[in-house]
Design a protein around this motif. Structure first.
Motif, short mmCIF file in Angstrom:
data_model
loop_
_atom_site.label_atom_id
_atom_site.label_comp_id
_atom_site.label_asym_id
_atom_site.label_seq_id
_atom_site.Cartn_x
_atom_site.Cartn_y
_atom_site.Cartn_z
N ALA A 403 -14.72 -44.24 -20.17
CA ALA A 403 -15.53 -45.27 -19.50
C ALA A 403 -14.85 -46.63 -19.62
CB ALA A 403 -16.93 -45.31 -20.12
N LYS A 404 -14.31 -46.90 -20.80
CA LYS A 404 -13.69 -48.21 -21.00
C LYS A 404 -12.49 -48.39 -20.07
CE LYS A 404 -11.31 -51.38 -23.94
NZ LYS A 404 -10.64 -51.74 -25.15
N TRP A 405 -11.76 -47.32 -19.81
CA TRP A 405 -10.55 -47.41 -19.00
C TRP A 405 -10.78 -47.00 -17.54
CZ3 TRP A 405 -5.81 -45.34 -22.30
CH2 TRP A 405 -5.61 -46.23 -23.38
N ALA A 406 -12.02 -46.96 -17.13
CA ALA A 406 -12.32 -46.46 -15.77
C ALA A 406 -11.60 -47.27 -14.70
CB ALA A 406 -13.82 -46.46 -15.54
N ALA A 407 -11.44 -48.58 -14.94
CA ALA A 407 -10.76 -49.41 -13.93
C ALA A 407 -9.30 -49.63 -14.29
CB ALA A 407 -11.48 -50.76 -13.81
#
Ligand code: NA7
Length: 535
Positions: A403-407
């Protein structure tokens, strides 16, 4: 071996490639206990999996090795200018034996989940073999090009022949004799395997989406006098490599391709072409940043293609025009372009006629059907983040890394990510990694992590974490440096462009290994500036 439940270690390392092995060695030197989990059935990582015919490193053998042990570097003898996969694997095995690493390695064991337990300040690690262990430090050594990608072409499951991905090659020899073979993909792996298959197969059909620039490697037996000279001057050579842009010894000029006369330019490019290998891209300093300078070098290579490939239509198809040279991973080959002069090799442009379907007996494009016995997928990897995010990692407060690295990945120095205390990522996104000789980057990261762990022990800090401000600044910096180059102009895996849905973010740090090392050392010297240390 039976699965372990309840065991606790100072560190768990994920992966027994060259990163994981050296990390284990350094952890032992610090007096720390460690368990290393490895999905493969042996050491070597990338070189364990990439057993395809023709697999070879693009970095010269005397440079593509560890420097940490004087005995190791003196006792090991390479046989060729560029090391073949079997030879690199033998080296990996030698290292595992020589430093008695195997007793802490667990093979055929994939880490599936890692959760940070804040109350205990420990990582809880689970594997697909049922291990449930804890560790203070979790160190990922999962490789940058280890999550193989087979594109979802409709009908692929119905194919009755054999199919292989280059990065998941079987241990048994694959016999191409008399076979009709399709190769999908013309990156480094495709460019290495195609000439080798063409020598044995009845017919090779190459499905090319994007042509790549490739420079001759000119591989040859390693000259004993040269090997001896390298051993005698190892420290000096290595220090040059560490301070360089890409972690290799080849000299990179700073002069301008635009300012050189045509005669000077051609002389420099011819000399570097005749030498072969990655140094070719070091002819001029402005090719990485100036499109006009770049085009001069690109056109030099296209001219070589036209002179090599007999059929002008095929030569044109092989000539890259969609991206500046060096903005996709440059390739280094043995007889790649000449292979297209063979009567048993044909080239299909899948940009003009996309592969629509794989059938029981072959491939079908918009224009034609191709009957084949074997399909080779040389279709690449979910680079830099794929293998990390394949693990279900949760940090403080149960927040997930996916989730933290989704972008796009966010790291401080490519070494740590905020919210995930005591998690180190060797050659992680945001570090030079794939833009360098991996050995130079691996040793630098492992040494830095070892230094950090010693600092924690000396100061009594239990936990280290990337500070959010430092992480924001570093993530921005990586993008800013990339934006000063021509890299953003290519749809490359450096930018995640090869994986549908992957955010377009420049993944490795493009500032050079020398500059990067200085930054990392300064951060450490300033008491791990930008990191948060707590008791
Ligand atoms: P790469 O460099 O990612 O190359 C993959 C190739 O496969 C590339 O030519 C792709 O074309 C092609 N590809 C991927 N998917 C498809 C589909 N669906 N159809 C047609 N063609 C496709 O991986 P490699 O294994 O060659 O090299 C990886 C690294 O390993 C290398 O750089 C070295 O560091 C060692 P595209 O260019 O995306 O159009």
């Amino acid at each position: 071996t039976a699965s372990e439940t309840g065991a606790s270690f100072d560190a768990v390392v994920i992966g027994a490639g060259f990163s994981g092995m050296y990390m284990l060695h350094r952890l032992r030197g610090l007096g720390l206990t460690a368990r290393v989990y490895e999905a493969g059935d042996g050491v070597g990582g990338t070189w364990y999996w990439n057993r395809y015919p023709g697999a070879r490193c693009d970095v010269e053998s005397v440079e593509y090795c560890y420097s940490f042990s004087e005995e190791l570097r003196q006792e090991w003898d390479w046989t060729e200018r560029y090391p073949s996969q079997p030879e690199i694997l033998r080296y990996a095995e030698h290292v595992a034996d020589r430093f008695e690493l195997r007793r802490d390695l667990r093979f055929r064991t994939r880490v599936t989940r890692a959760a940070y337990d804040e109350a205990a300040s420990r990582w809880r690690v689970e594997t697909d073999r049922g291990d449930r262990v804890t560790a203070r430090f979790l160190i990922t050594a999962v490789g940058c090009l280890s999550d193989a990608r087979v594109p979802g072409i409709p009908g692929a499951g119905s194919f009755r022949g054999e199919s292989f991905h280059t990065g998941r090659w079987p241990h048994e020899e694959v016999d191409f004799t008399g076979k009709r073979v399709a190769v999908i993909g013309t990156g480094s792996s495709g460019i290495q395997i195609i000439p080798v298959i063409a020598e044995r197969a009845a017919q090779v059909t190459v499905f090319q989406r994007t042509p790549n620039f490739t420079i001759p490697a000119w591989n040859r037996p390693l000259q004993p006098e040269y090997a001896r000279w390298v051993k005698e001057n190892y420290a000096e050579i290595r220090s040059t490599m560490r301070d360089s842009l890409f972690g290799i010894a080849a000299s990179f000029n700073t002069g301008s391709a635009l300012e050189a006369s045509e005669q000077e330019r051609l002389a420099e490019l011819e000399a570097r072409w005749a030498h072969g290998g990655p140094g070719f891209l070091g002819a001029f300093g402005d090719t990485a940043v100036d499109p006009r300078a770049n085009e001069l070098v690109a056109e030099f290579v296209r001219d070589k293609i036209r002179r090599t490939v007999a059929d002008p239509r095929v030569a044109e198809l092989l000539s890259p025009r969609d991206h500046p040279i060096g903005t996709k991973r440059p390739c280094f080959d043995t007889d790649y372009y000449a292979t297209f002069n063979r009567p048993n090799v044909r080239l299909v442009d899948v940009r003009a006629t996309p592969i629509e379907e794989i059938t029981q007996t072959g491939l079908r494009t918009a224009g034609a059907a191709y009957e084949v016995d074997t399909i080779v997928y040389a279709t690449g990897y979910d680079a830099l983040t794929g293998a990390l995010l394949a693990i279900d990692v949760t940090g403080a407060g149960g927040a997930s890394l996916r989730a933290k690295w989704a972008a796009g990945p966010r790291t401080y120095l490519g070494l740590m990510t905020a919210g995930f205390p005591n998690l180190f990522t060797i050659t992680g996104p945001g570090s030079p990694s794939v833009l360098s000789n991996m050995f130079v980057s691996i040793e630098q990261h492992v040494d830095w992590i070892a230094g950090c762990l010693r600092h924690l022990a000396e100061t009594g800090a239990a936990v280290i974490e990337a500070g959010p401000g430092a992480e924001d600044a570093w993530t921005r910096h990586v993008g800013d440096v990339a934006a000063q180059t021509l890299f953003p102009l290519a749809d490359s895996w450096y930018l995640g462009a090869n994986v549908p849905g992957k955010p377009r973010v420049f993944l490795p740090y493009p500032g050079g290994v020398g500059a990067y090392r200085v930054i990392c050392d300064e951060v450490a010297a300033k008491g791990y500036e930008g990191f948060v240390l707590s008791p």
